[in-house]
Enzyme design. Structure first.
Site, mmCIF file in Angstrom:
data_model
loop_
_atom_site.group_PDB
_atom_site.id
_atom_site.type_symbol
_atom_site.label_atom_id
_atom_site.label_comp_id
_atom_site.label_asym_id
_atom_site.label_seq_id
_atom_site.Cartn_x
_atom_site.Cartn_y
_atom_site.Cartn_z
ATOM 1 N N CYS A 85 0.767 -1.248 0.000
ATOM 2 C CA CYS A 85 0.000 0.000 0.000
ATOM 3 C C CYS A 85 0.795 1.295 0.000
ATOM 4 O O CYS A 85 0.860 2.000 -1.010
ATOM 5 C CB CYS A 85 -0.937 0.022 1.216
ATOM 6 S SG CYS A 85 -1.920 -1.451 1.435
ATOM 7 N N HIS B 285 -2.576 7.185 4.286
ATOM 8 C CA HIS B 285 -1.570 6.147 4.558
ATOM 9 C C HIS B 285 -0.145 6.604 4.276
ATOM 10 O O HIS B 285 0.699 5.805 3.840
ATOM 11 C CB HIS B 285 -1.898 4.883 3.751
ATOM 12 C CG HIS B 285 -1.411 3.630 4.424
ATOM 13 N ND1 HIS B 285 -1.446 2.399 3.800
ATOM 14 C CD2 HIS B 285 -0.876 3.414 5.652
ATOM 15 C CE1 HIS B 285 -0.957 1.483 4.615
ATOM 16 N NE2 HIS B 285 -0.604 2.074 5.746
#
Length: 437
Positions: free
Chosen positions: A55, A116
């Protein structure tokens, strides 16, 4: 007239999860009719890649247009909730980003969805070029409670926690529609990053709202879920993208809006990566080759398909060129613009690509038809145009090519900072059943 730009990122979507990439229909019918229609009305890339098989490193590359390895935070595979308070594990606010460069070019900017890239007070979307932010700061959160795996509430409006009831995928889609409505009314050119958490675990559909939170805790990661739930999660995201496209059409701005869709890495537990092998955390094709769709009726011929090799940061460069936004000379882009391919899909150019992962000491280099791969100290050579499943290791048959590609990877790696010894790895699904020489 500069285009509006909407950059949509799915989370852990497999290469063949969409109908337009050969995905199977679900029990309820087609999984991704809206995205399939965008591909039919625009261009679909067959050889597009993510900058990383996990990610947050890919997201570093996306927002900077540069190899993620240049930044310390991207050495984490990925950044974890345990890094809250860290002054090093995140995107430095002083680093130029796609949204900050677009702001200089006169664009309004927003991130709706997953960030993130580090936690406030040292990092965050508002500090890195976005005018507005709504979404989670971390990786995966419960779709109803909006809490992460550690139980902390993780839904923000700008830098303040935001309590808002609803299924997260739908909340992101509705906020995106509201943003389009507001920008269209203001007649402002805009850049919208729409970063869904779907179909990332936990495995929850819109219909699971009645399930008690204490029961839903068993849905995180390796527990619970099934392929039917997974299909629904993709379909909910697809529906939301349809709402956004309808808003663009309602305001008469769809033709001059560049809409890009991809995934941050290859698929995970329930994903369909056919014909590729491997998945998230792997530098096999299933971990890094992902869907790439672009729709821009004013520029892209409908029904186009391209075999141009590209990776996440190339789309960052494409967005900047399309918006006529200049890169920062102090931070030259590693990405290469694909604008000429969008304008003339028959165009192709040479695009060598490189990857590395601390997890299992992986490295990869694709050049033309060929791919060099190392896993756990074993070197592989594949002709991925005829062997997309990476089953026939040709290293022994073509040692000279292997040596050239290994040398090219090492020369590239010498231009990057070394992986810090303290960089962490969050283990996920790893490579299995690799052929031996």
């Amino acid at each position: 007239m500069n285009p509006n730009i909407i950059f949509i990122v799915a989370d852990d979507l497999g290469f063949a999860d969409l109908g337009c990439y050969g995905g199977r229909d679900a029990k309820f019918g087609p999984v991704s009719p809206v995205l399939d229609a965008l591909a039919a009305g625009g261009i679909r890339f067959t050889d597009g890649y993510a900058n990383s098989p996990v990610c947050s490193p890919t997201r570093f590359a996306l927002i900077t247009g540069r190899y993620q390895y240049r930044l310390r935070g991207a050495a984490e595979e990925p950044i974890s909730a345990g890094s809250k308070g860290s002054k090093t594990l995140g995107l430095p606010p002083e680093h130029p980003t796609v949204p900050s460069l677009l702001k200089k070019a006169g664009y309004k900017t927003a991130l709706i969805g997953k960030w993130h890239l580090g936690y406030p007070p040292h990092f965050g979307p508002i500090r890195s070029g976005y005018d507005e932010f709504f979404g989670p700061m971390s990786g995966g959160v419960d779709y109803f409670t909006h809490c992460g795996g550690n139980g902390d509430h993780d839904l923000y409006l700008d830098e303040q926690q935001k309590k808002e009831e609803g299924y997260l995928t739908d909340l992101l889609s509705r906020h995106a529609v509201d943003y389009v409505d507001r920008m269209a009314a203001a007649r402002e050119p805009f850049f919208l990053s729409l970063h869904y958490t779907a179909p990332h675990w936990p495995w929850e559909t819109r219909d699971d709202a009645h399930v008690a939170p204490e029961v839903r805790t068993n849905l995180f990661h390796l527990h619970g879920g099934n392929i039917h739930t997974y299909h629904r999660m993709i379909h909910h995201m697809d529906e939301g993208i349809g709402w956004v496209m309808e808003a663009l059409r309602r305001h008469g701005i769809a033709d001059n809006t560049l809409v890009v869709f991809t995934s941050d890495n290859g698929g995970e537990r329930f994903s369909d990566n056919w014909p590729l092998v491997g998945g998230k955390m792997d530098l096999t094709e299933g971990g890094i080759r992902v869907p790439w769709i672009a729709h821009w009726p004013a520029v892209i011929p409908a029904g186009s398909v391209s075999a141009q090799h590209c990776m996440t940061m190339d789309w960052s460069a494409t967005v900047l060129q399309a918006a006529r936004a200049a890169p920062d000379a102090e931070y030259p882009l590693d990405g290469q613009s694909l604008l000429q391919v969008l304008q003339s899909p028959g165009v192709q150019f040479d695009r060598p690509m490189f990857w590395r992962m601390k997890h299992r000491d992986q490295r990869a280099h694709r050049s033309g038809d060929w791919k060099y791969l190392r896993v756990d100290g074993h070197d592989y050579l594949f002709d991925v145009t005829t062997d997309a499943r990476e089953r026939a290791n040709l290293a022994g048959r073509d040692p000279e090519r292997l040596a050239r590609m290994r040398q090219a990877w090492e020369a590239w790696n010498d231009t990057m900072p070394a992986i810090p010894a303290d960089a962490s790895v969050k283990l996920g699904y790893g490579i299995q059943d690799m052929p031996q020489r």
